[in-house]
Every structure is written in structure tokens, then in C-alpha cells.
Design an enzyme around this catalytic site. Structure first.
Site, PDB file in Angstrom:
ATOM      1  CE1 TYR A   1      -4.741 -17.702   3.462  1.00  0.00           C
ATOM      2  CE2 TYR A   1      -6.452 -17.755   5.128  1.00  0.00           C
ATOM      3  CZ  TYR A   1      -6.064 -17.843   3.820  1.00  0.00           C
ATOM      4  OH  TYR A   1      -6.995 -18.075   2.851  1.00  0.00           O
TER       5      TYR A   1
ATOM      6  CG  HIS B   1      -4.327   0.549  -4.219  1.00  0.00           C
ATOM      7  ND1 HIS B   1      -3.780   0.441  -2.953  1.00  0.00           N
ATOM      8  CD2 HIS B   1      -5.308  -0.385  -4.273  1.00  0.00           C
ATOM      9  CE1 HIS B   1      -4.414  -0.506  -2.284  1.00  0.00           C
ATOM     10  NE2 HIS B   1      -5.339  -1.021  -3.054  1.00  0.00           N
TER      11      HIS B   1
ATOM     12  CG  HIS C   1      -6.208  -8.707   1.525  1.00  0.00           C
ATOM     13  ND1 HIS C   1      -6.394  -9.146   0.237  1.00  0.00           N
ATOM     14  CD2 HIS C   1      -5.961  -7.365   1.425  1.00  0.00           C
ATOM     15  CE1 HIS C   1      -6.264  -8.128  -0.596  1.00  0.00           C
ATOM     16  NE2 HIS C   1      -6.007  -7.046   0.101  1.00  0.00           N
TER      17      HIS C   1
ATOM     18  NE  ARG D   1      -3.584  -2.152   2.826  1.00  0.00           N
ATOM     19  CZ  ARG D   1      -3.343  -3.253   3.529  1.00  0.00           C
ATOM     20  NH1 ARG D   1      -2.174  -3.410   4.134  1.00  0.00           N
ATOM     21  NH2 ARG D   1      -4.253  -4.212   3.628  1.00  0.00           N
TER      22      ARG D   1
END
Length: 302
Positions: A278, A243, A269, A148
Site C-alpha cells: 500500500y 458517511h 484504512h 469522512r
């Protein structure tokens, strides 16, 4: 209609006290419900004697007014919530919204650059200058790591683990994560460090990697500005922002066969993807996934 007004008032309290919704959310629900109330008044109907046919006529009128499917879907969601409340409080026995269909909403796909377009943008940069090398490094890191813009501008020297092939970034909610970095991006950072090590940073910015000419962290606006400039020079007509390189990062990895779970973790995310699989994935495997499938590692040419 006085009874209807009383029911709506009770529903407002239900949203506030039992559902604990924010004031803005409640206002949105009540605004959409007001649209239904206006329709019912014109049709001389009450809330309690509404049928599925009546609701379908109401939805058809929304479309006739030019209201887009996404807004219609939100209104239907609000109506369903209201009639669920009526069931719970015993005002009605059957729910007329049960078979009310929500419009299918197509996903708005983000703009993505091809590898050739990214090369074209990079080729517009004069890397013989301090600013040019910095800007090229920024674009390369944005694309190679999928950062980002806020993560890029706050990137620190202390977050660089180039020998290990990782950088540490601070994402939303001040949550930190390790992101694999490509050999191409590492080389660009090393090229930039020749200039960065000669630059004096303002107090408080000593650990910031990417500095403005004033010695403070480079701003988002400045990054937006030079990306737009290079994009125009490359004669690319797409609307590009920092972005866009993040979207391109994820898209190119997915097209190259990378594991979707690895990509989600690299992007930081945390929606429904925050599961055991994850948090326990091996970081060496994650680096291999990114390095193997990212196109910038398949073609080292500038």
C-alpha cells in the site's frame, strides 16, 4: 464457592497486571464471568469441574434469555480467556472451552445509495445560491472522494491540487493522505470558488474551503441537516448521513472493478492493510483506478 471467588480475584489481577487491559475491558470480562458464576452456582458446579456439556447448557440459556449472537460471542470469548488462565496457572489440566463454538455473526451492511439516488439528491439543490452551490460541492466531494465528514469540514485551500487531480486530506490521528478527485468534483469546486472567493473568513478559518455563513468552517451538524433535507425532498426513504456517500463511493468502485487495495488506501484504512504494497503503490496508478471506475466520471451530466 469461596475457592472460586479467590480464583476469579486472581484472574482479575492477571487481566490487570499481565494482560494490561483497560479498566473498562476488565469490567466487561468480569461481568460476563459473573453470568457464568451465577449459572454454576444454580447447577451446584465449581469452576474446575465444568465440562463442555455444562458450557453448552449455559450458552443455550443465554439464547433463551434473548441475548443477541454478537453478545454471546463476546461472552464465549471471555470464558475462553478465563479457562486459558486456569490452564496456565495449573488449576485444570484440560480446557472445556476448546470445542465450544462461537456463533456466526452476520455483517451489518452499511446503507448505500445508487447512482440514480445520488443524482436525485443533487437535483434537489438550487445552485443559483451561494449555499446551494456550496452544499452541492460538499456532497459531490464526499461521494467522489469517499471522505469522512471530519476530513471534509477541515479541507483546506492549501490541500487542493486540482491541476494534478488530487486533494490532500487529514484523516484519523492527523495522518495526511492524497486522494484522487474526479473531474466532476473539480468542476463543482471551481463553481463554488466563485462564491467562496467573495466570502470573508473569520480569523483562523482563512484556509478552510467550506465555510458557514458566519465565516467559520462548516459544522458536521449543518452537513447532516442539509443532506437530510435534500434526501427527504428526493423522497428517498433510506436513513442517510454524510458517511453514506463514503460507503457508496467504495461500493460503486468495487462494483466497477477497481482494485480493492486502491480503495482501502483511498479510504485511509490502516488496520491489517498497512503493508508495503500500500505504501509503495504508484500514485498515478491509484488516480487512474479511481478516475476510470468511479461512475461520476462516466457520466458528466448534472
Amino acid at each position: 464457592m469461596a475457592k472460586d471467588s479467590n480464583i476469579i480475584h486472581k484472574y482479575n489481577n492477571y487481566l490487570l497486571l499481565e494482560k494490561a487491559l483497560s479498566e473498562n475491558s476488565i469490567d466487561a470480562y468480569m461481568t460476563d464471568l459473573a453470568k457464568l458464576s451465577t449459572f454454576l452456582e444454580k447447577e451446584q458446579l465449581t469452576i474446575e469441574n465444568v465440562t463442555l456439556d455444562h458450557l453448552q447448557q449455559f450458552i443455550a440459556q443465554l439464547y433463551d434469555l434473548g441475548i443477541n449472537p454478537r453478545s454471546v460471542a463476546r461472552i464465549i470469548s471471555g470464558i475462553k480467556s478465563f479457562y486459558n488462565f486456569l490452564i496456565l496457572d495449573g488449576y485444570i489440566q484440560t480446557d472445556p472451552t476448546e470445542l465450544l463454538e462461537t456463533p456466526k455473526i452476520g455483517l451489518k451492511l452499511p446503507t448505500v445509495l445508487s447512482l440514480e439516488e445520488i443524482k436525485s439528491i443533487l437535483s434537489q439543490i438550487d445552485v443559483s445560491t451561494k449555499e446551494g452551490q456550496r452544499n452541492r460541492t460538499i456532497i459531490e466531494v464526499l461521494y467522489s472522494c469517499g471522505l469522512r465528514i471530519s476530513e471534509l469540514t477541515s479541507l483546506k485551500f492549501s490541500g487542493l491540487f486540482l491541476d494534478e487531480g488530487f486533494i490532500k486530506v487529514e484523516g484519523k490521528g492527523s495522518k495526511q493522505r492524497l486522494v484522487p478527485i474526479s473531474e466532476t468534483a473539480i468542476q463543482e469546486i471551481n463553481n463554488y470558488l466563485y462564491y467562496r472567493n467573495q466570502q470573508k473568513a473569520k480569523k483562523g478559518s482563512e484556509d478552510i474551503l467550506f465555510l458557514s455563513n458566519r465565516g467559520t468552517a462548516i459544522s458536521r451538524i449543518m452537513v447532516f441537516h442539509f443532506i437530510k433535507e435534500y434526501t427527504e425532498k428526493a423522497q428517498i426513504k433510506k436513513t442517510i448521513s454524510p458517511h453514506t456517500f463514503r460507503h457508496s463511493f467504495a461500493t460503486h468502485l468495487l462494483e466497477g472493478g477497481a482494485n480493492i487495495r486502491a480503495i482501502q488506501l483511498m479510504l485511509g484504512h490502516e488496520k491489517i492493510t498497512t503493508t508495503e504494497i500500500y505504501t509503495h503503490m504508484d500514485m498515478t496508478y491509484l488516480r487512474e483506478e479511481i478516475i476510470t471506475h468511479h461512475p461520476r466520471n462516466k457520466n458528466k451530466s448534472r
